[in-house]
Design a protein around this motif. Structure first.
Motif, PDB file in Angstrom:
ATOM      1  N   ALA A   1       0.878  -1.169   0.199  1.00  0.00           N
ATOM      2  CA  ALA A   1      -0.063  -0.162   0.075  1.00  0.00           C
ATOM      3  C   ALA A   1       1.119   1.311  -0.217  1.00  0.00           C
ATOM      4  N   ARG A   2       2.033   1.272   0.734  1.00  0.00           N
ATOM      5  CA  ARG A   2       2.909   2.418   0.858  1.00  0.00           C
ATOM      6  C   ARG A   2       3.610   2.460  -0.622  1.00  0.00           C
ATOM      7  N   ARG A   3       3.894   1.537  -1.347  1.00  0.00           N
ATOM      8  CA  ARG A   3       4.435   1.752  -2.482  1.00  0.00           C
ATOM      9  C   ARG A   3       3.457   2.149  -3.572  1.00  0.00           C
ATOM     10  N   LEU A   4       2.249   1.533  -3.626  1.00  0.00           N
ATOM     11  CA  LEU A   4       1.227   1.962  -4.424  1.00  0.00           C
ATOM     12  C   LEU A   4       0.893   3.392  -4.215  1.00  0.00           C
ATOM     13  N   ALA A   5       0.823   4.283  -2.978  1.00  0.00           N
ATOM     14  CA  ALA A   5       0.614   5.360  -2.867  1.00  0.00           C
ATOM     15  C   ALA A   5       1.612   6.472  -3.958  1.00  0.00           C
ATOM     16  N   GLY A   6       2.620   5.676  -4.464  1.00  0.00           N
ATOM     17  CA  GLY A   6       3.249   6.784  -5.273  1.00  0.00           C
ATOM     18  C   GLY A   6       3.162   6.566  -6.786  1.00  0.00           C
ATOM     19  N   LEU A   7       1.826   6.067  -7.056  1.00  0.00           N
ATOM     20  CA  LEU A   7       1.160   6.236  -8.382  1.00  0.00           C
ATOM     21  C   LEU A   7       0.930   7.386  -8.841  1.00  0.00           C
ATOM     22  N   GLY A   8       0.473   8.398  -7.934  1.00  0.00           N
ATOM     23  CA  GLY A   8       0.377   9.811  -8.328  1.00  0.00           C
ATOM     24  C   GLY A   8      -1.055   9.896  -8.983  1.00  0.00           C
ATOM     25  N   PRO A   9      -1.409  11.320  -9.343  1.00  0.00           N
ATOM     26  CA  PRO A   9      -2.897  11.607  -9.801  1.00  0.00           C
ATOM     27  C   PRO A   9      -3.201  10.602 -10.981  1.00  0.00           C
ATOM     28  N   GLY A  10      -4.651  10.097 -11.077  1.00  0.00           N
ATOM     29  CA  GLY A  10      -5.163   9.597 -12.215  1.00  0.00           C
ATOM     30  C   GLY A  10      -5.287   8.238 -11.835  1.00  0.00           C
ATOM     31  N   TRP A  11      -4.681   7.682 -10.816  1.00  0.00           N
ATOM     32  CA  TRP A  11      -4.631   6.316 -10.200  1.00  0.00           C
ATOM     33  C   TRP A  11      -5.422   6.107  -9.064  1.00  0.00           C
ATOM     34  N   TYR A  12      -6.353   5.223  -9.208  1.00  0.00           N
ATOM     35  CA  TYR A  12      -7.180   4.941  -7.667  1.00  0.00           C
ATOM     36  C   TYR A  12      -6.917   3.515  -7.247  1.00  0.00           C
ATOM     37  N   VAL A  13      -6.789   3.542  -5.971  1.00  0.00           N
ATOM     38  CA  VAL A  13      -6.372   2.183  -5.082  1.00  0.00           C
ATOM     39  C   VAL A  13      -7.152   1.854  -4.174  1.00  0.00           C
ATOM     40  N   LEU A  14      -7.684   0.881  -4.212  1.00  0.00           N
ATOM     41  CA  LEU A  14      -8.397   0.358  -3.159  1.00  0.00           C
ATOM     42  C   LEU A  14      -7.773  -0.959  -2.181  1.00  0.00           C
ATOM     43  N   HIS A  15      -7.824  -0.793  -0.813  1.00  0.00           N
ATOM     44  CA  HIS A  15      -7.221  -1.844  -0.127  1.00  0.00           C
ATOM     45  C   HIS A  15      -8.400  -2.893   0.568  1.00  0.00           C
ATOM     46  N   ALA A  16      -7.879  -3.889   0.793  1.00  0.00           N
ATOM     47  CA  ALA A  16      -8.601  -5.040   1.505  1.00  0.00           C
ATOM     48  C   ALA A  16     -10.226  -4.766   1.265  1.00  0.00           C
ATOM     49  N   VAL A  17     -10.386  -5.164  -0.056  1.00  0.00           N
ATOM     50  CA  VAL A  17     -11.751  -5.023  -0.805  1.00  0.00           C
ATOM     51  C   VAL A  17     -12.378  -6.205  -0.208  1.00  0.00           C
ATOM     52  N   PRO A  18     -13.448  -6.203   0.420  1.00  0.00           N
ATOM     53  CA  PRO A  18     -14.304  -7.476   0.818  1.00  0.00           C
ATOM     54  C   PRO A  18     -15.224  -8.095  -0.618  1.00  0.00           C
ATOM     55  N   VAL A  19     -15.030  -9.358  -0.563  1.00  0.00           N
ATOM     56  CA  VAL A  19     -15.678  -9.993  -1.817  1.00  0.00           C
ATOM     57  C   VAL A  19     -16.680 -10.820  -1.545  1.00  0.00           C
ATOM     58  N   GLY A  20     -17.916 -10.916  -1.875  1.00  0.00           N
ATOM     59  CA  GLY A  20     -18.756 -11.975  -1.457  1.00  0.00           C
ATOM     60  C   GLY A  20     -19.636 -11.741  -0.269  1.00  0.00           C
ATOM     61  N   SER A  21     -20.008 -12.807   0.419  1.00  0.00           N
ATOM     62  CA  SER A  21     -20.680 -12.760   1.560  1.00  0.00           C
ATOM     63  C   SER A  21     -19.665 -13.464   2.760  1.00  0.00           C
ATOM     64  N   GLY A  22     -18.532 -14.080   2.430  1.00  0.00           N
ATOM     65  CA  GLY A  22     -17.748 -14.541   3.260  1.00  0.00           C
ATOM     66  C   GLY A  22     -16.801 -13.629   3.865  1.00  0.00           C
ATOM     67  N   ALA A  23     -15.214 -14.256   4.275  1.00  0.00           N
ATOM     68  CA  ALA A  23     -14.691 -13.446   4.959  1.00  0.00           C
ATOM     69  C   ALA A  23     -13.517 -13.168   3.991  1.00  0.00           C
ATOM     70  N   SER A  24     -13.554 -13.407   2.801  1.00  0.00           N
ATOM     71  CA  SER A  24     -12.265 -13.268   1.631  1.00  0.00           C
ATOM     72  C   SER A  24     -12.412 -11.786   1.318  1.00  0.00           C
ATOM     73  N   ASP A  25     -11.182 -11.444   0.985  1.00  0.00           N
ATOM     74  CA  ASP A  25     -11.210  -9.866   0.084  1.00  0.00           C
ATOM     75  C   ASP A  25      -9.762  -9.903  -0.768  1.00  0.00           C
ATOM     76  N   LEU A  26     -10.026  -8.871  -1.537  1.00  0.00           N
ATOM     77  CA  LEU A  26      -8.988  -8.374  -2.264  1.00  0.00           C
ATOM     78  C   LEU A  26      -7.944  -7.659  -1.659  1.00  0.00           C
ATOM     79  N   ASP A  27      -6.573  -8.022  -1.749  1.00  0.00           N
ATOM     80  CA  ASP A  27      -5.641  -7.153  -0.995  1.00  0.00           C
ATOM     81  C   ASP A  27      -5.632  -5.817  -1.557  1.00  0.00           C
ATOM     82  N   HIS A  28      -5.668  -5.768  -2.870  1.00  0.00           N
ATOM     83  CA  HIS A  28      -5.546  -4.219  -3.472  1.00  0.00           C
ATOM     84  C   HIS A  28      -6.165  -4.454  -4.817  1.00  0.00           C
ATOM     85  N   VAL A  29      -6.990  -3.347  -5.189  1.00  0.00           N
ATOM     86  CA  VAL A  29      -7.488  -3.332  -6.626  1.00  0.00           C
ATOM     87  C   VAL A  29      -6.781  -1.733  -6.979  1.00  0.00           C
TER      88      VAL A  29
END
Length: 230
Positions: free
Chosen positions: A28-56
């Motif tokens: 996440a710290r590294r991705l903060a360097g992408l700059g304007p025009g980029w969007y980063v989501l962290h720990a995105v919950p998916v479905g109805s269980g406990a699974s998530d996506l680390d980063h989108v």
């Protein structure tokens, strides 16, 4: 008393979670360097269980899912169809490919158009990473390679498309979750990290003191032995 001697406040069962969380924070710290025009989501919950996506990640060069793997001090070997960590086979490629396909499906339904998603595995902290053959469907990168690789990728989305997809990704309904998502207690995690680091320093101090005391113990033992000789 345990804290005094540097015993970690983290239970053994929670160690994999903690190690994984540290890896995700570094990415996440590294991705903060992408700059304007980029969007980063962290720990995105998916479905109805406990699974998530680390980063989108959504930007001019496309949509990406990033599966973080924290392998501090370990040797990682990458082949076309498998990843080995210290010689042991893993499911990293299969899991990352599945996340990419699942994300593509969910975003495509919400956007009502086909959304291609590139899955990435971010290897954090490895002592050495050997790439024999690069996998065909999943990008495998060191954490320090991420930003440059993403920015050099061919441009595929207009600024309007990036904003549209980012807005959809920010909606919990896109990921088939209930509207209210339990937030992560970052302050509590930081307190835990400080406690663990203090425990580690105490352990190092005690080991250092023990090593320093060895010559004196040896001298005392020899002196006692000599004194005991008639």
């Amino acid at each position: 008393m345990q804290r005094f001697f540097g015993v970690s406040p983290l239970g053994r069962e929670a160690e994999p979670w903690y190690t994984g969380a540290l890896g995700e924070l570094e990415v996440a710290r590294r991705l903060a360097g992408l700059g304007p025009g980029w969007y980063v989501l962290h720990a995105v919950p998916v479905g109805s269980g406990a699974s998530d996506l680390d980063h989108v990640v959504i930007g001019p060069t496309g949509v990406f899912t990033i599966n973080t793997k924290h392998h501090r001090g370990q040797n990682v070997w990458v082949g076309a169809r498998r990843i080995l960590v210290n010689g042991q086979r893993t499911d990293h490629l299969r899991n990352a490919a599945y996340e990419g396909k699942r994300t593509s499906k969910l975003l495509s339904v919400s956007a009502r158009m086909l959304v291609d998603v590139t899955p990435i595995i971010a290897i954090v902290g490895a002592r050495r990473m050997t790439v024999r053959v690069r996998p065909y469907t999943v990008a495998v990168l060191r954490e320090f390679e991420l930003v440059g690789w993403l920015q050099r990728h061919p441009v595929t989305l207009t600024p309007e498309q990036v904003q549209q997809l980012a807005a959809l990704a920010a909606k919990p309904a896109t990921w088939q979750r209930a509207p209210e998502i339990e937030s992560v207690d970052h302050a509590a995690f930081e307190r835990l990290r400080r406690d663990i680091e203090r425990a580690r320093r105490r352990r190092v101090l005690w080991v250092t003191l023990s090593i320093a005391a060895l010559p004196f113990v040896a001298i005392s033992t020899v002196s006692a032995t000599v004194s005991a000789i008639p």
